[in-house]
Design a protein around this motif. Structure first.
Motif, short mmCIF file in Angstrom:
data_model
loop_
_atom_site.label_atom_id
_atom_site.label_comp_id
_atom_site.label_asym_id
_atom_site.label_seq_id
_atom_site.Cartn_x
_atom_site.Cartn_y
_atom_site.Cartn_z
N PHE A 86 -8.93 -12.97 -79.81
CA PHE A 86 -8.21 -11.94 -79.90
C PHE A 86 -7.46 -11.47 -78.23
CE2 PHE A 86 -11.20 -10.82 -83.34
CZ PHE A 86 -10.16 -10.61 -84.33
N GLY A 87 -7.66 -12.41 -77.62
CA GLY A 87 -7.10 -12.25 -76.10
C GLY A 87 -5.58 -12.05 -76.51
N TRP A 88 -4.88 -12.64 -77.01
CA TRP A 88 -3.47 -12.49 -77.25
C TRP A 88 -3.19 -11.04 -77.70
CZ3 TRP A 88 -1.79 -10.47 -82.08
CH2 TRP A 88 -2.52 -10.78 -83.18
N LEU A 89 -4.21 -10.36 -78.59
CA LEU A 89 -3.88 -9.18 -79.15
C LEU A 89 -4.18 -8.16 -77.85
CD1 LEU A 89 -3.58 -7.48 -81.64
CD2 LEU A 89 -6.22 -7.14 -81.67
N PHE A 90 -5.19 -8.17 -76.98
CA PHE A 90 -5.38 -7.46 -75.95
C PHE A 90 -4.24 -7.45 -75.17
CE2 PHE A 90 -9.87 -7.97 -77.24
CZ PHE A 90 -9.95 -6.73 -78.00
N ARG A 91 -3.75 -8.48 -74.64
CA ARG A 91 -2.71 -8.64 -73.98
C ARG A 91 -1.47 -8.07 -74.49
NH1 ARG A 91 1.36 -13.11 -72.28
NH2 ARG A 91 2.23 -12.12 -70.40
N SER A 92 -1.25 -8.41 -75.52
CA SER A 92 0.27 -7.91 -76.24
C SER A 92 -0.01 -6.44 -76.40
CB SER A 92 0.29 -8.51 -77.72
OG SER A 92 0.21 -9.88 -77.53
N ILE A 93 -0.93 -5.86 -76.73
CA ILE A 93 -1.14 -4.46 -76.95
C ILE A 93 -1.09 -3.61 -75.50
CG2 ILE A 93 -2.92 -2.54 -77.23
CD1 ILE A 93 -3.63 -3.97 -79.98
N HIS A 94 -1.75 -4.27 -74.34
CA HIS A 94 -1.55 -3.81 -73.07
C HIS A 94 -0.03 -3.70 -72.76
CE1 HIS A 94 -3.45 -3.02 -69.39
NE2 HIS A 94 -2.42 -3.52 -68.58
N ALA A 95 0.73 -5.11 -72.81
CA ALA A 95 2.15 -5.01 -72.55
C ALA A 95 3.02 -3.79 -73.32
CB ALA A 95 2.67 -6.28 -73.05
N TRP A 96 2.63 -3.79 -74.79
CA TRP A 96 3.48 -3.01 -75.51
C TRP A 96 3.02 -1.50 -75.11
CZ3 TRP A 96 7.84 -3.61 -77.38
CH2 TRP A 96 8.31 -4.77 -77.79
N SER A 97 1.92 -1.24 -75.04
CA SER A 97 1.33 0.07 -74.88
C SER A 97 1.81 0.66 -73.53
CB SER A 97 -0.12 0.20 -74.65
OG SER A 97 -0.73 1.43 -74.25
N ALA A 98 2.17 -0.40 -72.59
CA ALA A 98 2.70 0.18 -71.17
C ALA A 98 3.98 0.39 -71.41
CB ALA A 98 2.77 -1.13 -70.35
N ASN A 99 4.77 -0.24 -72.14
CA ASN A 99 6.36 0.22 -72.29
C ASN A 99 6.32 1.55 -73.14
OD1 ASN A 99 8.20 -1.88 -71.40
ND2 ASN A 99 6.76 -3.03 -72.61
N LEU A 100 5.58 1.56 -74.11
CA LEU A 100 5.41 2.92 -75.02
C LEU A 100 4.98 4.13 -74.20
CD1 LEU A 100 4.22 1.84 -78.45
CD2 LEU A 100 6.60 2.49 -77.97
N MET A 101 4.09 3.90 -73.18
CA MET A 101 3.47 4.87 -72.50
C MET A 101 4.59 5.31 -71.52
SD MET A 101 0.37 4.88 -69.74
CE MET A 101 1.66 4.09 -68.16
N ILE A 102 5.36 4.45 -70.87
CA ILE A 102 6.65 4.99 -70.17
C ILE A 102 7.81 5.74 -70.90
CG2 ILE A 102 8.38 4.07 -68.44
CD1 ILE A 102 6.38 2.17 -67.58
N PHE A 103 7.77 5.20 -72.10
CA PHE A 103 8.91 5.86 -73.02
C PHE A 103 8.58 7.23 -73.07
CE2 PHE A 103 10.56 6.59 -77.40
CZ PHE A 103 11.99 6.54 -76.95
N THR A 104 7.11 7.47 -73.80
CA THR A 104 6.67 8.88 -74.15
C THR A 104 6.71 9.70 -72.72
OG1 THR A 104 4.32 7.84 -74.00
CG2 THR A 104 5.53 8.06 -76.23
N ALA A 105 6.49 9.09 -71.67
CA ALA A 105 6.37 9.95 -70.47
C ALA A 105 7.70 10.54 -70.22
CB ALA A 105 5.75 9.10 -69.33
N PHE A 106 8.61 9.69 -70.29
CA PHE A 106 10.18 9.80 -70.20
C PHE A 106 10.51 11.11 -71.15
CE2 PHE A 106 11.16 5.97 -67.48
CZ PHE A 106 12.18 6.71 -66.39
N LEU A 107 10.15 10.95 -72.13
CA LEU A 107 10.53 11.80 -73.34
C LEU A 107 10.00 13.19 -72.96
CD1 LEU A 107 10.27 10.19 -76.68
CD2 LEU A 107 12.21 10.70 -75.60
N HIS A 108 8.50 13.06 -72.43
CA HIS A 108 7.71 14.17 -72.02
C HIS A 108 8.29 15.19 -70.95
CE1 HIS A 108 4.44 16.73 -71.76
NE2 HIS A 108 3.89 16.19 -70.49
N LEU A 109 8.86 13.99 -70.05
CA LEU A 109 9.51 14.55 -68.76
C LEU A 109 11.00 15.39 -69.15
CD1 LEU A 109 9.99 14.12 -65.43
CD2 LEU A 109 12.24 13.04 -66.49
N PHE A 110 11.80 14.83 -69.82
CA PHE A 110 12.88 15.41 -70.39
C PHE A 110 12.72 16.73 -71.31
CE2 PHE A 110 14.77 11.34 -69.24
CZ PHE A 110 15.60 11.76 -68.11
N SER A 111 11.80 16.72 -72.10
CA SER A 111 11.54 17.61 -73.04
C SER A 111 11.08 19.11 -72.34
CB SER A 111 10.40 17.43 -74.07
OG SER A 111 9.09 17.35 -73.53
N VAL A 112 10.06 18.51 -71.21
CA VAL A 112 9.39 19.73 -70.40
C VAL A 112 10.91 20.27 -69.46
CG1 VAL A 112 8.25 20.41 -68.10
CG2 VAL A 112 7.37 18.99 -70.02
#
Lengths: 365, 420
Positions: A86-112
Motif C-alpha cells: 500500500f506504499g503506492w496508495l499512501f503516496r498517491s493519497i498524500h499527493a492528491w489530498s495535498a492538491n484537494l486541500m489547497i483547492f478547498t482552501a482557495f474555495l474557502h478563502l473566496f467564499s469567506v
C-alpha cells in the motif's frame, strides 16, 4: 452483562470525574450553525481540515520509508511505490489530498471573501486563515522536490530562480533556501526539514488559533442575509452539522481513493543535475497563474526588470489580501459593497484564465 | 627505375638548401613575400597569401620561406633568388620530401605537436599513391597536398578541414568518385556513393558519432591501400573486435580465405555496409547465409536454428516489454522490472554477436540467459497487472463501504432531525 452503551457511560463518567468533560459537552451542545441559503459554504473549512489530517496521517506513513538525501530519496520513494504494501496508495493519497486541500482552501478563502466573513470581529481569524493558505502552498512547494525526480528538480530550480528576481533580498533568500547557488542535495535536506518540521509547527499554531477563534466567535452570517432579516433557523453543530460534515469527508475519501487508484502519483526519472531540462517544466497548478503572469510580462517595465515587478506585484497582492478586513469597511458597517464583490470575482476569473492559459498556451520562446 | 632515380636526385638537389627545418620563431615578423603577393588580391599570385592566414602552420608562426625558401627580409625580386634557397612552387613529387623535412623529424615536431605521428612519409611510400608516384612517376595520384590543400591546411579537429572525419569521404571522393579522372586505373568509382548510404556514414553524419569509420579508418590514410582479402577482418575488428575474434576462430574464416571471399565484407558488403539486422540471418529473403547454404545442409540448419533462437528471444522480450508498459501505463511502479529487462537486451546483443562463431550452442547459451531475464520480467509484469486488478477491486469495496456509511449517516441525520 453490561451493554456497550453502559460500558461507554462508565468510561465517560470515569474520565468526567477526572477531567471535567462536562465543559466540553456544554460547548458542543451550545454550538450552533445558522441555516440560510449560504450555509453550504460553511463546510469548506472542515473539509480543508479533514484533508490536512489525511496529509498528516499519510505523511507520517511516508516518513517510515523516505530517506532525505540526493543519493537515496528517489530510490526510497521507488521502493515505497514498488515493494511496500500500500506504499503506492499512501503516496498517491498524500499527493492528491495535498492538491484537494489547497483547492478547498482557495474555495474557502473566496467564499469567506464573498460572504464578508472576515469583517469585525473576525479579522484575526481571517489573517490566520490567509497565513494558513500561504503555509499550504509552502507545503506544496517543498514537498514537490522530495521525490528527487527530474520534473520536481527542474521545477524547483525554476521556482527558486524566480525568487532571485526579488530586488535586494531575492538572491540571498534563494541561496539560503537552496543551501547554495543551485538546487542540490543541500536543498533537498532543507526542504525536507521545512516540510516535516517547520511548516507543521507553524501550521499547528496557526490552525489552533484559527479553530479557537471560529469556536469563540461562531459562524458569521453574511450581511445580505442579515439585511433580509437574518438566518431562517439554527442547526446544532453536534451532531447535525458534524454528521453532514462527515458525509462530505467520506465523499472526499471516496474521491481520493478513486484518484489514487486511477491516477496514482508517478515518479518519473531520477533527477540528474547535469542533464538538460526536459520540455514542459511547469509548477504545481496553484502556482500556475503567477508563473504564467511572469511569462507575459515584458523584460523591462520602466527601469525595472519585468520579473521583479511581477513578483513585487504578487507580494503586494498578498499583503492586500492579508489586510482586507481593514481595507473593506463598508460591510463591517452593514452597507452593501458591490465593487468589492466584483473585484473578488475579477481575481477569481484572472486566476482561472491564467491557470488555463498556463496549461493550454504554447510555450513562449 | 630510371625515373625514380631522376626524381630522387632532382628532389635532393632542389631541397638541399632547405635541409634544416626552419625555426618558426625566427620568421614571426611580416615577410617581404606577403607584402608583395598580397597586392595581387584574389589573383592566383595573391590567393595563397589570403588562404594562408587561416593555415595551421601560420598559426604556429611559419612563413612562406619555410616551404618555398628564399630571403623573406629582402624586399626586392632578389628575395626569390635560388642562391638564397628559393625553390618556387615544388613539383608534386617534391612535395612529399618537402613536408617530410619537418613532419618526419620527431625532434622537430615535438616542439609544436608532440602527439603528431612522424611516419607519414614512410607510410606514404607503402601506399598505392606513394608507389604510383615515387616508383612509377604517376603525378596524377594523391600526394600530401592532394588531401591537405597547400596554404589552407587545418587540423583534423577543425570542421572546415579537408581531413575532418565528416569531410574525409568528400576529399577522397574528389578523385575516387570522378569516373573520368579514375579511368586510367580501371577501379570502381562508386565507393563514395555507396559509403554515403552506409550505416557508418549515417552514424557519423546523422548521429554525430565522429568515431564511426570513414575511408581512412579502413584503408589507412598516409599508407592508403585496399585491404587484402585475408585481412579485411582485422580492419573491421578494430572496432568490432568481439565479432572479428569469433569469426577468426570459426570454420568460416578458413573457408572464406580458401574461396577468396573477403571476410566480413562477404556478408556485410564493404562500402555500403547497412545496419545489420536479424534478417541477414537464416535462409529467408535478405538472409546472407542463403547465398551459400540451403535448407537441408548442415550449415543451413545451423543458420535456421540461430535465427529461430534469436527470434524467440526477440518475441519474449517484446512480450515482457509490452506487459510492463501496460502495467506502467496503469500507474504501477515497474521501474525495477524494466531495469531487469536490460539483462535481456544485453543477452540479445550477445546472441547476435555470438552468431559470428556460427555455433548454435554459443548462440543458445546467450539466448537462454536472455530468456531467463524476459521470463522474470514477464512474471513481474503479470504480478503488476494482478496488483492493478486488486487495486480496482479494493477501490470498489472501499467506495461501497463509504457509500453505505454515507447512506447510514443520511438516515441518522433524518432520524435526528425528525425527532427535533
Amino acid at each position: 452483562m453490561a451493554t456497550i452503551k453502559q460500558r461507554f457511560s462508565g468510561v465517560w463518567a470515569w474520565l468526567d470525574e477526572r477531567l471535567d468533560l462536562a465543559v466540553l459537552r456544554e460547548i458542543a451542545e451550545k454550538k450552533e450553525v445558522p441555516v440560510h441559503r449560504h450555509t453550504v459554504w460553511y463546510y469548506l473549512g472542515g473539509m480543508t481540515l479533514f484533508l490536512y489530517v489525511i496529509q498528516i496521517a499519510t505523511g507520517i506513513l511516508l516518513l517510515f520509508y523516505y530517506r532525505p538525501s540526493a543519493e537515496d530519496a528517489y530510490e526510497s520513494v521507488q521502493f515505497l511505490m514498488a515493494e511496500v504494501h500500500f506504499g503506492w496508495l499512501f503516496r498517491s493519497i498524500h499527493a492528491w489530498s495535498a492538491n484537494l486541500m489547497i483547492f478547498t482552501a482557495f474555495l474557502h478563502l473566496f467564499s469567506v471573501l464573498l460572504l464578508r466573513a472576515y469583517r469585525k470581529p473576525r479579522e484575526i481569524t481571517w489573517i490566520s486563515g490567509v497565513l494558513l493558505l500561504g503555509l499550504a502552498m509552502a507545503f506544496g512547494f517543498t514537498g514537490y522536490l522530495l521525490p528527487w525526480n527530474e520534473l520536481a528538480y527542474f521545477a524547483t530550480r525554476v521556482g527558486t530562480q524566480i525568487m532571485e528576481a526579488v530586488p535586494l533580498i531575492g538572491p540571498y533568500m534563494a541561496t539560503v533556501l537552496r543551501g547554495g547557488d543551485d538546487v542540490s542535495g543541500a536543498t533537498l535536506t532543507r526542504f525536507y526539514a521545512i516540510h516535516v518540521a517547520v511548516l507543521p509547527m507553524l501550521t499547528t499554531f496557526l490552525l489552533g488559533l484559527h479553530l479557537f477563534l471560529v469556536q469563540k466567535l461562531g459562524m458569521s452570517i453574511p450581511p445580505d442575509v442579515e439585511r433580509e432579516g437574518g438566518a431562517k433557523g439554527k442547526m446544532n453543530f453536534f451532531p447535525n452539522f458534524l454528521l453532514r460534515d462527515l458525509v462530505g469527508w467520506l465523499t472526499a475519501l471516496a474521491i481520493l481513493a478513486a484518484l489514487a487508484a486511477y491516477f496514482p502519483a508517478h515518479l518519473g526519472a531520477k533527477a540528474d543535475p547535469f542533464a538538460p531540462a526536459p520540455a514542459g517544466i511547469r509548477p504545481e497548478w496553484y502556482f500556475m497563474f503567477m508563473f504564467q503572469t511572469l511569462k507575459y510580462l515584458p523584460a523591462h517595465i520602466l527601469w525595472f526588470e519585468g520579473e521583479a515587478v511581477g513578483i513585487l506585484g504578487f507580494m503586494l497582492a498578498a499583503l492586500i489580501l492579508l489586510i482586507v478586513p481593514f481595507l473593506e469597511r463598508r460591510s463591517g458597517r452593514g452597507e452593501p459593497s458591490r465593487l468589492f464583490s466584483w473585484i473578488v470575482i475579477g481575481v477569481i476569473v484572472y486566476i482561472v484564465v491564467l491557470t488555463y492559459l498556463g496549461y493550454a498556451a504554447e510555450p513562449m520562446a | 627505375m630510371m625515373i625514380r632515380v631522376l626524381i630522387g636526385s632532382g628532389s635532393l638537389l632542389i631541397l638541399g638548401g632547405l635541409a634544416a627545418p626552419p625555426d618558426a620563431a625566427a620568421q614571426m615578423p611580416e615577410e617581404s613575400c606577403v607584402s608583395c603577393h598580397s597586392a595581387f588580391g584574389d589573383a592566383p599570385l595573391g590567393e595563397p597569401v589570403q588562404a594562408y592566414a587561416a593555415d595551421v602552420h601560420a598559426a604556429k608562426g611559419f612563413g612562406c620561406v619555410a616551404c618555398h625558401g628564399g630571403d623573406a627580409e629582402d624586399p626586392g625580386m632578389s628575395a626569390m633568388d635560388p642562391a638564397a634557397g628559393y625553390i618556387g612552387a615544388p613539383e608534386r613529387d617534391e612535395v612529399v620530401l618537402l613536408c617530410g623535412r619537418c613532419h618526419s623529424s620527431a625532434q622537430f615536431m615535438r616542439r609544436y605537436n608532440p602527439a603528431l605521428r612522424v611516419d607519414q612519409v614512410a607510410e606514404y611510400r607503402t601506399s598505392v599513391h606513394g608507389q604510383q608516384l615515387l616508383e612509377r612517376g604517376d603525378e596524377r595520384v594523391a600526394t600530401c597536398t592532394g588531401c591537405h590543400p597547400a596554404h589552407s591546411i587545418k587540423p583534423p579537429s577543425d570542421p572546415n578541414s579537408s581531413v575532418n572525419p565528416l569531410n574525409v569521404a568528400e576529399t577522397c571522393g574528389s578523385c575516387h568518385a570522378d569516373p573520368e579522372y579514375m579511368a586510367p586505373y580501371a577501379i570502381p568509382t562508386d565507393q563514395h556513393e555507396k559509403y554515403s548510404e552506409s550505416v557508418h556514414w549515417q552514424m557519423m553524419s546523422e548521429e554525430g558519432d565522429l568515431s564511426a569509420p570513414t575511408c581512412n579508418d579502413c584503408h589507412g590514410n598516409h599508407g592508403a591501400a585496399p585491404p587484402g582479402v585475408g585481412w579485411v577482418g582485422n580492419v573491421c575488428g578494430q572496432c568490432h573486435s568481439v565479432m572479428a575474434e569469433l569469426f577468426g576462430k570459426s570454420f568460416h574464416a578458413r573457408v572464406f580465405a580458401m574461396l577468396g571471399n573477403p571476410g566480413c565484407a562477404t556478408c556485410h558488403e564493404n562500402h555500403d555496409i547497412g545496419r545489420a539486422g536479424d534478417e541477414l540471418l537464416g535462409l529467408g529473403e535478405g538472409a546472407v547465409c542463403g547465398m551459400c547454404h540451403s535448407e537441408g545442409d548442415s550449415g543451413g540448419e545451423v543458420a535456421l536454428g540461430m535465427r529461430a533462437l534469436i527470434d524467440s528471444l526477440n518475441a519474449h522480450y517484446e512480450a515482457a516489454d509490452s506487459i510492463l508498459a501496460k502495467a506502467e501505463n496503469a500507474g504501477i511502479e515497474v521501474s525495477e522490472a524494466l531495469f531487469g529487462l536490460n539483462e535481456a537486451t544485453t543477452a540479445l546483443v550477445s546472441a547476435r554477436t555470438a552468431v559470428h562463431s556460427f555455433s548454435l550452442d554459443s548462440v543458445a547459451e546467450q539466448v537462454e540467459a536472455g530468456l531467463a531475464a524476459t521470463s522474470t520480467a514477464y512474471a513481474r509484469g503479470e504480478e503488476a497487472l494482478g496488483e492493478f486488478l486488486v487495486r480496482r477491486l479494493g477501490l470498489a469495496v472501499s467506495v461501497a463501504i463509504i457509500l453505505a456509511l454515507i447512506a447510514g449517516l443520511f438516515l441518522k441525520i433524518r432520524k435526528i432531525e425528525q425527532l427535533t
